[in-house]
Design a protein around this motif. Structure first.
Motif, PDB file in Angstrom:
ATOM      1  N   HIS A   1       0.809  -1.235   0.000  1.00 63.15           N
ATOM      2  CA  HIS A   1       0.000   0.000   0.000  1.00 63.15           C
ATOM      3  C   HIS A   1       0.836   1.276   0.000  1.00 63.15           C
ATOM      4  O   HIS A   1       0.441   2.288   0.580  1.00 63.15           O
ATOM      5  CB  HIS A   1      -0.979  -0.016   1.177  1.00 63.15           C
TER       6      HIS A   1
ATOM      7  N   SER B   1       5.139   4.802   2.395  1.00 60.60           N
ATOM      8  CA  SER B   1       4.333   3.743   3.005  1.00 60.60           C
ATOM      9  C   SER B   1       3.186   4.346   3.816  1.00 60.60           C
ATOM     10  O   SER B   1       3.186   5.546   4.125  1.00 60.60           O
ATOM     11  CB  SER B   1       5.210   2.883   3.914  1.00 60.60           C
ATOM     12  N   PRO B   2       2.220   3.528   4.207  1.00 60.96           N
ATOM     13  CA  PRO B   2       1.143   4.030   5.071  1.00 60.96           C
ATOM     14  C   PRO B   2       1.651   4.598   6.399  1.00 60.96           C
ATOM     15  O   PRO B   2       1.007   5.453   7.001  1.00 60.96           O
ATOM     16  CB  PRO B   2       0.273   2.788   5.300  1.00 60.96           C
TER      17      PRO B   2
END
Length: 385
Positions: A143, A158-159
């Motif tokens: 994600h 990244s998240p």
């Protein structure tokens, strides 16, 4: 005592266990620590200063607290970065995509503790033909979100807000063209890492050459963090190596003079070499520039290298083809479109928020007075740039 005079004894204490002299401890007043924090934080080494200060039994002060906080943040940042790095490697291995870790990931094991070698992002090199597949997998499975695309990498986040630079080329060839001959063949030199499928490593002599090229690139762009000089010390004192093999790469790739100047300053700051006049210019340039360099440094070098103010300004207004083709890749196939894309670039400056930076650069170039700053011509010659 100046912040610079405090910084390096404390770094030597944190990294190498060197004793801190009583005069250094006595100079660590609340006011001095406040100034020291700002200098150390500018170079992303405040966490190391915090660790050294923590051992001295000093009374609490705002500067001391800030350095301690940076130490705790560096520990947390390392564990979060390492987790994200391992996840990216897992995805690449599952997809059978070869990769080479770069920069801080390789250097951390040589530090007393891995969190001591901070990094703004994680750098991984893959084959150009694997880029689209690797990026899609990292985005779909982990994600990540794309932030930008440059002539040599794709930046993803990244998240958890960790940055990943997925390189498909190790450096932009227009930055240091003479390094291209070696670095564009980097996969020819890479060797498999035992017990880690699809992970490759650079041999020591090539990694050292790349380290010096990377430093030279940032210095030419306005400066680089003190932590890269710590890396240099680690590579020369903690890593078994063949000096002649390193020198062969450095001489072949036109970075020998820069390496010698950088190694000398490293030994002045972290060893027992005495400061000379030319090294003092280099030291002042680095300390003034901070982690990513600054506009004053960049203009000083570029104006001198490009032959004066008028030539410098003309190259800012009309980018040479060898540079603009990387901003607009279509020009690499259709050079005849270059005049049109010069206009597109000017429009982008007006509409996409880059105008203020360009105006600042032009203003710095017109106001710059070589007598008021580090002599850029002497520095360029000393560094072989």
């Amino acid at each position: 005592m100046t912040s610079e005079a405090l910084l390096f004894p404390l770094l030597r204490s944190a990294l190498f266990g060197a004793p801190v002299e009583n005069k250094i401890k006595q100079a660590c007043t609340p006011e001095a620590l406040e100034d020291l924090y700002h200098l150390a934080d500018l170079h992303d080494v405040a966490h190391l200063v915090g660790q050294a200060l923590d051992k001295l039994g000093l009374p609490d002060s705002p500067g001391l607290t800030r350095c301690r906080n940076r130490m705790l943040q560096a520990m947390y940042r390392y564990f979060r970065q390492d987790f994200e790095y391992q996840e990216v490697c897992r995805v690449l291995v599952e997809a059978e995509i070869p990769y080479i870790p770069l920069k801080g990931t390789v250097l951390r094991p040589y530090y007393p503790e891995p969190w001591m070698r901070t990094s703004c992002d994680t750098d991984i090199l893959i084959h150009r033909e694997d880029l689209e597949k690797a990026q899609k997998l990292i985005q779909d499975k982990l994600h990540y979100v794309e932030r930008r695309v440059s002539p040599h990498d794709v930046s993803l986040i990244s998240p958890s807000h960790e940055l990943l630079e997925l390189h498909f080329a190790i450096i932009e060839d227009f930055v240091l063209p003479k390094a291209r001959e070696i670095l564009e063949r980097i996969w020819d030199y890479a060797v498999p890492v035992e017990g880690k499928p699809y992970e490759y490593a650079l041999p020591d002599d090539l990694f050292y050459y790349y380290h010096m090229v990377h430093m030279a690139k940032h210095v030419a762009n306005g400066g680089i963090s003190v932590r890269f000089f710590i890396d240099t010390w680690m590579l020369n004192h903690k890593v078994p190596h063949d000096r002649k093999a390193r020198e062969a790469f450095l001489k072949k790739g036109y970075r020998f003079e820069y390496a010698l100047a950088t190694e000398l300053l490293t030994e002045i700051w972290f060893g027992d070499k005495a400061m000379d006049a030319t090294s003092s210019y280099y030291a002042a340039f680095i300390l003034r520039g901070g982690n990513f360099g600054n506009l004053t440094n960049r203009v000083a070098l570029r104006r001198t290298k490009e032959g004066g103010r008028i030539k410098f300004l003309m190259k800012r207004i009309i980018l040479p083809y060898d540079l603009i083709k990387y901003y607009f890749p279509i020009l690499q196939k259709h050079k005849w479109l270059t005049p049109w894309y010069q206009i597109v670039r000017w429009w982008n400056l007006l509409t996409k928020g880059d105008l203020n930076h360009s105006v600042s650069e032009v203003r710095a170039a017109t106001q710059y007075d070589n007598s008021d700053h580090i002599p850029a011509d002497v520095l360029l010659k000393h560094l072989g740039l």
